[in-house]
Design a protein around this motif. Structure first.
Motif, PDB file in Angstrom:
ATOM      1  N   UNK B 110      -0.891 -56.748  -4.990  1.00 27.28           N
ATOM      2  CA  UNK B 110       0.406 -56.062  -4.869  1.00 27.28           C
ATOM      3  C   UNK B 110       0.408 -54.798  -5.730  1.00 27.28           C
ATOM      4  N   UNK B 111      -0.169 -54.901  -6.919  1.00 25.53           N
ATOM      5  CA  UNK B 111      -0.258 -53.714  -7.791  1.00 25.53           C
ATOM      6  C   UNK B 111      -1.082 -52.624  -7.110  1.00 25.53           C
ATOM      7  N   UNK B 112      -2.120 -53.057  -6.423  1.00 21.10           N
ATOM      8  CA  UNK B 112      -2.986 -52.091  -5.725  1.00 21.10           C
ATOM      9  C   UNK B 112      -2.215 -51.376  -4.607  1.00 21.10           C
ATOM     10  N   UNK B 113      -1.383 -52.142  -3.884  1.00 22.77           N
ATOM     11  CA  UNK B 113      -0.555 -51.548  -2.828  1.00 22.77           C
ATOM     12  C   UNK B 113       0.353 -50.472  -3.429  1.00 22.77           C
ATOM     13  N   UNK B 114       0.984 -50.810  -4.552  1.00 22.20           N
ATOM     14  CA  UNK B 114       1.912 -49.876  -5.196  1.00 22.20           C
ATOM     15  C   UNK B 114       1.176 -48.647  -5.719  1.00 22.20           C
ATOM     16  N   UNK B 115       0.012 -48.886  -6.309  1.00 22.59           N
ATOM     17  CA  UNK B 115      -0.787 -47.787  -6.860  1.00 22.59           C
ATOM     18  C   UNK B 115      -1.209 -46.819  -5.751  1.00 22.59           C
ATOM     19  N   UNK B 116      -1.675 -47.366  -4.651  1.00 23.78           N
ATOM     20  CA  UNK B 116      -2.116 -46.517  -3.537  1.00 23.78           C
ATOM     21  C   UNK B 116      -0.924 -45.770  -2.924  1.00 23.78           C
ATOM     22  N   UNK B 117       0.240 -46.414  -2.938  1.00 27.28           N
ATOM     23  CA  UNK B 117       1.440 -45.775  -2.375  1.00 27.28           C
ATOM     24  C   UNK B 117       1.835 -44.551  -3.195  1.00 27.28           C
ATOM     25  N   UNK B 118       1.863 -44.696  -4.524  1.00 24.04           N
ATOM     26  CA  UNK B 118       2.276 -43.534  -5.328  1.00 24.04           C
ATOM     27  C   UNK B 118       1.174 -42.463  -5.351  1.00 24.04           C
ATOM     28  N   UNK B 119      -0.074 -42.910  -5.197  1.00 22.00           N
ATOM     29  CA  UNK B 119      -1.180 -41.942  -5.172  1.00 22.00           C
ATOM     30  C   UNK B 119      -1.068 -41.019  -3.954  1.00 22.00           C
ATOM     31  N   UNK B 120      -0.499 -41.565  -2.884  1.00 23.20           N
ATOM     32  CA  UNK B 120      -0.256 -40.755  -1.689  1.00 23.20           C
ATOM     33  C   UNK B 120       0.599 -39.523  -2.036  1.00 23.20           C
ATOM     34  N   UNK B 121       1.441 -39.686  -3.062  1.00 24.46           N
ATOM     35  CA  UNK B 121       2.319 -38.591  -3.479  1.00 24.46           C
ATOM     36  C   UNK B 121       1.743 -37.833  -4.691  1.00 24.46           C
ATOM     37  N   UNK B 122       0.483 -38.108  -4.989  1.00 20.24           N
ATOM     38  CA  UNK B 122      -0.186 -37.372  -6.067  1.00 20.24           C
ATOM     39  C   UNK B 122       0.011 -37.954  -7.451  1.00 20.24           C
ATOM     40  N   UNK B 123       0.602 -39.147  -7.545  1.00 20.37           N
ATOM     41  CA  UNK B 123       0.828 -39.753  -8.862  1.00 20.37           C
ATOM     42  C   UNK B 123      -0.287 -40.763  -9.166  1.00 20.37           C
ATOM     43  N   UNK B 124      -0.670 -40.796 -10.438  1.00 23.18           N
ATOM     44  CA  UNK B 124      -1.797 -41.661 -10.839  1.00 23.18           C
ATOM     45  C   UNK B 124      -1.314 -42.756 -11.780  1.00 23.18           C
ATOM     46  N   UNK B 125      -1.771 -43.961 -11.530  1.00 24.43           N
ATOM     47  CA  UNK B 125      -1.430 -45.126 -12.358  1.00 24.43           C
ATOM     48  C   UNK B 125      -1.846 -44.907 -13.813  1.00 24.43           C
ATOM     49  N   UNK B 126      -0.965 -45.344 -14.720  1.00 25.75           N
ATOM     50  CA  UNK B 126      -1.296 -45.301 -16.144  1.00 25.75           C
ATOM     51  C   UNK B 126      -2.109 -46.550 -16.471  1.00 25.75           C
TER      52      UNK B 126
END
Lengths: 79, 229
Positions: B110-126
């Motif tokens: 689930x974390x991976x889904x969320x991470x990939x979703x925000x990455x689509x908008x150019x944001x990177x997981x901390x």
């Protein structure tokens, strides 16, 4: 007497907290119905009754932390 | 072929969405339904998971009543959280017997889904914060709390997209002292289309959980809305 143990929840989880017993001692339960809700940090997990019968003994009350594989209840199949 | 059914409830109350979840969850347990992803936005509502105490809510009952914010104790893991308009909530109702019977493995996916979703908008997981959920630049943008019955999952994730973050100040989110939250809108300085991000997250669910396609979106959406009403 059928022993109810805290099931394997996957890698990295060694214990869980007892949240809520759906039934109490002396009550009848059917195989596979939810017996007790347990919780890890971010998940709840309903442990089903392993067989039909009467709950003879509950070994852990709400809030207790139990190790995976630990005995949590006994069900008497004869009743 | 592994197919994921999508139900988009749109703007729907927490309670109505929960009833639909439980109905489908029971179908999944009985093998009468396949894996299903429910997406929704909720009116403001505070939910307490099994870890959460009422002492993590700072607002008075009078304030909550005046704002029409309900407080609900729910059967998911985790502490207190708040939902509201502009936050994307997803409820993955998956049969883990067909994936992997492993709670932490599922949460990591689930974390991976969320991470990939925000990455689509150019944001990177901390990556410096080792806590459940999704963090960007030291701030939490997404939350996870699940329930499992007969190895079928319910409850799920919430992602701050355009929601009003001031409401987080009335609780101690996740029970963590000094937790800072953010949203995609705040980080990107622009409103995000909810329809677009739903398409993105749906695609990421398929990618991470290896579904080949999604199905019956329209049919199910109509059905679900009818059931919710």
């Amino acid at each position: 007497m059928v022993k109810v143990i805290l099931p394997e929840l996957g890698e990295g989880i060694k214990e869980a907290t007892i949240c809520y017993w759906h039934a109490s001692e002396g009550k009848s339960v059917k195989r596979d119905e939810d017996l007790v809700e347990i919780a890890t940090d971010k998940a709840t997990f309903n442990v089903p009754a392993p067989s039909s019968g009467v709950i003879r003994k509950i070994f852990h009350k709400d809030g207790d932390i139990v190790k995976v594989g630990g005995l949590i209840a006994e069900i008497d199949e004869k009743d | 072929m592994k197919s994921l059914k999508i139900i988009d409830l749109g703007y729907s109350s927490y309670k109505a969405s929960y009833q639909i979840q439980k109905k489908i969850l029971n179908e999944i347990i009985k093998d009468e339904s396949g894996d299903t992803l429910i997406m929704a936005e909720h009116p403001n509502v505070i939910t307490l998971g099994r870890k959460g105490g009422a002492d993590h809510i700072y607002a008075t009952t009078r304030f909550l009543d005046a704002k029409g914010i309900e407080v609900l104790e729910v059967d998911r893991g985790g502490d207190v959280t708040i939902h509201g308009p502009g936050q994307l909530v997803t409820y993955p109702l998956f049969n883990l017997r067909r994936h992997k019977k492993d709670i932490l493995f599922f949460i990591k996916r689930l974390e991976e889904v969320l991470e990939k979703t925000v990455r689509h908008y150019g944001l990177v997981k901390d990556g410096t914060i080792d806590l459940t959920g999704l963090w960007v630049g030291g701030k939490k943008v997404a939350f996870i709390g699940i329930g499992i019955s007969h190895w079928a999952t319910y409850h799920g994730t919430s992602l701050n997209v355009n929601n009003d973050l001031k409401y987080f100040s009335i609780i101690k989110p996740c029970g963590i002292d000094g937790l800072r939250v953010s949203s995609l809108k705040e980080m990107l300085n622009k409103e995000i289309s909810m329809d677009e991000i739903k398409d993105v997250i749906k695609e990421k669910y398929c990618e991470v959980f290896e579904f080949d396609n999604t199905s019956e979106r329209e049919k199910n959406a109509v059905l679900a809305k009818k059931e919710a009403s």
